[in-house]
Motif scaffolding. Sequence first.
Motif, PDB file in Angstrom:
ATOM      1  N   CYS A 124      61.469  36.788 -11.442  1.00 42.85           N
ATOM      2  CA  CYS A 124      61.227  35.349 -11.343  1.00 42.85           C
ATOM      3  C   CYS A 124      60.915  34.971  -9.896  1.00 42.85           C
ATOM      4  O   CYS A 124      59.960  34.229  -9.636  1.00 42.85           O
ATOM      5  N   GLU A 125      61.703  35.481  -8.958  1.00 36.45           N
ATOM      6  CA  GLU A 125      61.444  35.196  -7.552  1.00 36.45           C
ATOM      7  C   GLU A 125      60.084  35.729  -7.122  1.00 36.45           C
ATOM      8  O   GLU A 125      59.338  35.058  -6.411  1.00 36.45           O
ATOM      9  N   ALA A 126      59.751  36.939  -7.563  1.00 40.92           N
ATOM     10  CA  ALA A 126      58.451  37.512  -7.217  1.00 40.92           C
ATOM     11  C   ALA A 126      57.328  36.659  -7.777  1.00 40.92           C
ATOM     12  O   ALA A 126      56.327  36.408  -7.092  1.00 40.92           O
ATOM     13  N   TYR A 127      57.508  36.193  -8.973  1.00 37.80           N
ATOM     14  CA  TYR A 127      56.483  35.360  -9.601  1.00 37.80           C
ATOM     15  C   TYR A 127      56.349  34.027  -8.875  1.00 37.80           C
ATOM     16  O   TYR A 127      55.257  33.586  -8.551  1.00 37.80           O
ATOM     17  N   LEU A 128      57.476  33.394  -8.601  1.00 44.40           N
ATOM     18  CA  LEU A 128      57.445  32.078  -7.972  1.00 44.40           C
ATOM     19  C   LEU A 128      56.975  32.144  -6.520  1.00 44.40           C
ATOM     20  O   LEU A 128      56.297  31.237  -6.043  1.00 44.40           O
ATOM     21  N   CYS A 129      57.329  33.218  -5.822  1.00 43.72           N
ATOM     22  CA  CYS A 129      56.993  33.315  -4.403  1.00 43.72           C
ATOM     23  C   CYS A 129      55.613  33.895  -4.142  1.00 43.72           C
ATOM     24  O   CYS A 129      54.991  33.556  -3.139  1.00 43.72           O
ATOM     25  N   ALA A 130      55.147  34.774  -5.011  1.00 38.83           N
ATOM     26  CA  ALA A 130      53.909  35.465  -4.667  1.00 38.83           C
ATOM     27  C   ALA A 130      53.008  35.733  -5.864  1.00 38.83           C
ATOM     28  O   ALA A 130      52.238  36.690  -5.843  1.00 38.83           O
ATOM     29  N   ALA A 131      53.085  34.940  -6.885  1.00 32.61           N
ATOM     30  CA  ALA A 131      52.284  35.196  -8.086  1.00 32.61           C
ATOM     31  C   ALA A 131      50.798  35.244  -7.764  1.00 32.61           C
ATOM     32  O   ALA A 131      50.061  36.069  -8.301  1.00 32.61           O
ATOM     33  N   HIS A 132      50.369  34.375  -6.909  1.00 29.50           N
ATOM     34  CA  HIS A 132      48.948  34.339  -6.587  1.00 29.50           C
ATOM     35  C   HIS A 132      48.495  35.584  -5.823  1.00 29.50           C
ATOM     36  O   HIS A 132      47.345  35.980  -5.888  1.00 29.50           O
ATOM     37  N   GLU A 133      49.420  36.218  -5.085  1.00 35.25           N
ATOM     38  CA  GLU A 133      49.050  37.400  -4.314  1.00 35.25           C
ATOM     39  C   GLU A 133      49.139  38.677  -5.141  1.00 35.25           C
ATOM     40  O   GLU A 133      48.315  39.561  -5.015  1.00 35.25           O
ATOM     41  N   THR A 134      50.187  38.780  -5.989  1.00 38.02           N
ATOM     42  CA  THR A 134      50.430  40.031  -6.706  1.00 38.02           C
ATOM     43  C   THR A 134      49.796  40.071  -8.077  1.00 38.02           C
ATOM     44  O   THR A 134      49.679  41.142  -8.658  1.00 38.02           O
TER      45      THR A 134
END
Length: 150
Positions: A124-134
């Motif tokens: 969830c944190e990865a998605y919220l923080c960097a979804a556009h990058e990853t």
Amino acid sequence: ESWKTAPLDRIGLLSDSFALMRVGLLGIHETLTFIEKTMATEEDPLVWSCAVIVITRLAKIFGAVAPSLLSFAARIVLPLKRRLGWTAPPDGETVDDATLRPQVLALLGTCGETDVGAEAVHHCEAYLCAAHETGTRLNLKAAFGSACPA
């Protein structure tokens, strides 16, 4: 080896065993034994989907008064979670696996599996923080809701 019956028949047997247990014609012990033996060698994702629904209902009905049921449920589906993982493989997956993944993760969250809760928070944190990058795309609705109860 899986039963020699058709997947639809195995789904019916799982569903019927749960219904018989609910009306008192089959004991919880017999129902759990049936599920455990049935799913030990099951490979069909639709049968697994039915089993996960039945096990989830049992966990929600009896989990508070019988915590060992939650451990039982987790033990049954952990091998499936290891196969499905948290995300689709790079080469793609079947629609059945994509549908089954959040059901399995939600059940493990209901069971209080701490690894699943921690992983849900991580994704969830990865998605919220960097979804556009990853380019991370996850269906966390079911898994996160169960893994992190209020």
